[in-house]
Structure formats: C-alpha cells, structure tokens
Design a protein around this motif. Structure first.
Motif, PDB file in Angstrom:
ATOM      1  N   LEU A 232     -47.168  45.762  29.940  1.00 28.29           N
ATOM      2  CA  LEU A 232     -47.519  44.465  29.364  1.00 28.29           C
ATOM      3  C   LEU A 232     -46.276  43.595  29.332  1.00 28.29           C
ATOM      4  N   PRO A 233     -46.436  42.287  29.446  1.00 24.22           N
ATOM      5  CA  PRO A 233     -45.267  41.408  29.444  1.00 24.22           C
ATOM      6  C   PRO A 233     -44.390  41.617  28.210  1.00 24.22           C
ATOM      7  N   THR A 234     -43.103  41.550  28.406  1.00 29.52           N
ATOM      8  CA  THR A 234     -42.170  41.644  27.286  1.00 29.52           C
ATOM      9  C   THR A 234     -42.143  40.307  26.568  1.00 29.52           C
ATOM     10  N   ARG A 235     -42.539  40.318  25.307  1.00 30.85           N
ATOM     11  CA  ARG A 235     -42.621  39.080  24.538  1.00 30.85           C
ATOM     12  C   ARG A 235     -41.784  39.208  23.272  1.00 30.85           C
ATOM     13  N   VAL A 236     -41.387  38.080  22.719  1.00 29.98           N
ATOM     14  CA  VAL A 236     -40.631  38.092  21.474  1.00 29.98           C
ATOM     15  C   VAL A 236     -41.546  38.303  20.277  1.00 29.98           C
TER      16      VAL A 236
END
Length: 460
Positions: A232-236
C-alpha cells in the motif's frame, strides 16, 4: 474510541492473506429502513438538474418501516456485490518476487491512480478485482451499473498515453518509487470522454473540475484488467482497510458514515452527532467519521493538513460513539453519482447508514460560479437506490448557531425569531491569516491551531 495505529496497520498488511475474504451472510434482521424503492436503472445526472428546494420535504422525509436487512454472521453490513464478498487483492509476500519478475512493462501512477489501486487492493471497491475493461466501463458510464446489473457510481479506470502497452502485457504499477501492484492488461481502449463526463458529471464543460481532470489529466487510453497488490502507498497518515474498520464496529448496531473533505467545524460536528438520534437510527448506533484525504479540488486544504485537524479533534471530543478512519479516495465532485459511489465504499467499510447533506460532492462553474447540481439532487438519487444498497440515508440537518440557544435547526431559529450568527468560509480564512480570534461557536480551538500553523508555514 477505537483507533488503529500505523504500526497495527503495517502489521496487518504484512500478514494479510491473498485470497478474497468471504463474509458469510446471516439471516436478515429487521431494522428501520428508508421507504425509497430500488430502481431498475439509473437516472442520468442531467435529468436531476430540475430538483430544487421545492422537493426538500419529499427528499428529506425519513420512513421507519421495518424491512429485511442483510448482515454477516458477525452482525455487520454485508459487502457490496451478489456474493457479499470483501475482496482482498494483496498477494502473499512469498509471491512478490515472482509477480514482479513476470512484468514486461511499468507504469508510474498518478496520485489519483494510486488511490484507486489502494482502494481496489483492500476491497473498498468490492466486488471489483481490477480496473474496468471496455464493456464494464461503458456499462457504468451509460447505466451506473456493471454488466451484471450491479449498481456502481463511477468507473474505476487506469489511464495511459503509452502506445506500447497492449492486452497481454503484465505491468508493474509503481508510485513515487514504491511498487504497489501487478496488473494483467486484458483491455486497452479509447474512451468516449465527452460521453463519460456528460453521463457521470452531468456536463461535458471544462468548467467542471472533474471534466478538466478527465480531459486534461487523464491519458488517451484506458487499461482494464485484474491486479495483485504488493504494497500500500506509504502515507504520513494511516488509512485503515475495510476489514480493519469492520473489526472496530459493534455487531448488530447501526453504523452511520459521515463523509467530508474539509476540516470539521462545530456545525459539522453537530450534524453527525444529531444524526445518531435520527428516527431511522436505533439507539446504540455509532458514527464512522470517514473523511477523504486524497486529491481534491485545487483550492481545498491539503490532505495531510486535513488529517491533522481530524486527529486533534478526535482527541478534543473523545466521543465514544464515534469511530475515525481516513479514506485515500480521489474526489470527482460528481454530485449525485458520487453520492452513490460513497455509499458503496462505506457499505464495504461496514456502514448501514449514510449521512448526506445539501449539494453533496457538488461544485460550481469555474467561470460563472453557478452550481452544477441542485441542492437535493444527491439526496434524491441516494434515496432512490438506498434499499438496493441495503443501506439507509440520513439527511443532514440545516444547523444554525443562535445567540439565544446555541446550535438549533434552521426552522427552529426562524420560528422563534432567534438571532443567527454567520461566518463564511472566506471570512474565516481571512481571520486565520490575519491572526484574528476565531469565535468558539464556529470552530474547535484544536482545529484552529493546526490551520494557523499551516498558514504560518506557507508564509515562511
């Protein structure tokens, strides 16, 4: 409150099995349901332009007649689709190397496409298992339904300008240096973009932000085909999956979804708190505050800033009847069609009710400033399909702040001739930039502090 940490999410993602998750369906249970009948076919957005405030009473009426309500054996909302299956497209870690090695092409995803890949992989778009091929795309555009007749609000597509990609290719989908998924291309087609926009957004004018997106951001071709997730996308900020959100919900209770794309101020808070006491919501229900944090209109506050406002508000209110999660969804501002899309997504996250306000997901012409949709168009279409979706709608109340009684409904304020205080969004932003005191009746102190910090950082 049930809060899922980023570490918990990472651990769950790492251990998530590849096969689709089958959610057994239990016997139906009676609950208060909307009386709006399921429709055999979708009304085009353009046909709803005539719906205006004169239809407010009809649109906002809430019936409480008991109807059959399907639930899983765990007592939760069934996922969307005839098989009531929560799709999970994440491949086991031991298959990743082979999947990547099988790819002969690579695509760098846009921000919007990365959101769609994530939502496909975690099952938010259940029962979809990939991007729509041509025949499914055309069916959703024309009829708001898949070819099997299943209701679906907007087409989920992957665009490209590449002349080299073709059916039969296996494509590695990457985003900002991270490999997210592998796609088997089964379909490549030139979409009818004007028709897509006219049917989905009610207009083909570039004055509509989504029409601009389709015409000026998306590539010449669309690709269809199944995908397998790698990461999954790396998000803050963490974005809990449907399965993870479902694990926090109480069984055999109503779950309301509140959708927003802006910071929550006190009037918004009053809306979803009061919605828990709506006539068609049983006592004991909870509200999932589920803001979209993906790309939206250019003048909206960035997703990471919105996330921070929600986090501080969650701590400030500490309301046990609320659940908080964040949705990596790219807004289309499609009005009625987007209301259906949001309902389907929240159904997959376990919600039984959807709070829907005036002009939901609406937008204005970039030239004339005129609204593209009527104030109650989205409510009308949502009510029309609520029973088919195994959901109910809860119209959000028109709330006003008065000097005499605080927050009351607008009709009470008018009937009792109360003094209503107003503060426009434009004036609010001006006060923030000037460092002026923000009235406590309008906004939460914690939210104001985050927004002031953002303005200061932009100034520096």
């Amino acid at each position: 409150m049930a809060v899922i940490s980023s570490k918990q999410i990472q651990a769950r993602v790492a251990s998530r099995p590849a096969p689709a998750v089958v959610v057994p369906v239990a016997a139906v249970r009676p609950v208060a349901r909307s009386s709006a009948p399921a429709a055999a076919a979708a009304a085009p957005v353009s046909s709803l332009r005539g719906v205006r405030a004169s239809r407010k009473t009809t649109v906002c009426a809430v019936a409480t007649a008991a109807q059959a309500f399907r639930t899983t054996t765990e007592g939760l909302q069934v996922p969307h689709g005839p098989e009531a299956k929560l799709v999970n497209l994440m491949a086991p870690a031991d298959q990743h190397a082979a999947l990547v090695a099988s790819c002969n092409k690579r695509i760098e995803l846009s921000d919007r496409n990365a959101c769609d890949v994530e939502l496909l992989c975690v099952g938010a778009f259940s029962p979809l298992e990939g991007f729509l091929p041509k025949e499914e795309y055309e069916s959703v555009v024309a009829n708001m339904r898949l070819t099997n007749g299943l209701l679906f609000g907007l087409p989920i597509v992957l665009d490209t300008d590449s002349e080299d990609l073709a059916p039969g290719d296996t494509v590695l989908l990457s985003y900002q240096g991270q490999d997210l998924a592998v796609m088997n291309v089964t379909s490549k087609y030139t979409p009818n973009k004007p028709l897509e926009c006219l049917k989905c957004y009610g207009t083909s004018s570039l004055e509509h932000p989504a029409v601009q997106m389709v015409a000026m951001e998306r590539g010449k071709y669309y690709l269809g085909g199944p995908i397998k997730g790698l990461a999954l996308p790396t998000r803050v900020f963490p974005c809990a999956t449907p399965a993870e959100v479902r694990s926090t919900l109480p069984p055999n209770e109503d779950v309301l979804a509140f959708q927003c794309r802006n910071p929550i101020h006190k009037a918004h808070y009053e809306l979803f708190i009061r919605a828990l006491d709506a006539p068609n919501v049983r006592s004991g229900g909870v509200c999932l505050v589920h803001p979209t944090c993906g790309p939206t209109q250019d003048d909206d506050i960035p997703g990471v800033v919105r996330f921070r406002t929600y986090e501080v508000l969650k701590e400030e209110t500490a309301n046990p009847r609320l659940r908080w999660a964040y949705l990596p969804y790219s807004m289309h501002m499609a009005g009625p069609r987007e209301a259906i899309q949001h309902m389907i997504i929240r159904k997959n996250y376990g919600c039984t009710h959807f709070i829907i306000g005036r002009d939901m997901a609406g937008c204005k012409s970039s030239i004339s400033g005129q609204d593209f949709y009527g104030a109650y168009d989205a409510q009308e279409l949502a009510n029309k399909h609520a029973a088919e979706l195994n959901m109910q709608t809860v119209p959000s109340l028109n709330i006003a702040y008065t000097e005499e009684k605080g927050y009351v409904t607008a009709d009470v304020a008018k009937a009792e001739n109360l003094h209503v205080l107003n503060l426009s969004g434009t004036k609010f932003r001006q006060m923030l930039r000037a460092g002026d005191d923000i009235p406590e009746w309008f906004a939460f102190k914690s939210v104001v502090a985050v927004l002031r910090e953002q303005i200061q950082s932009e100034a520096n």
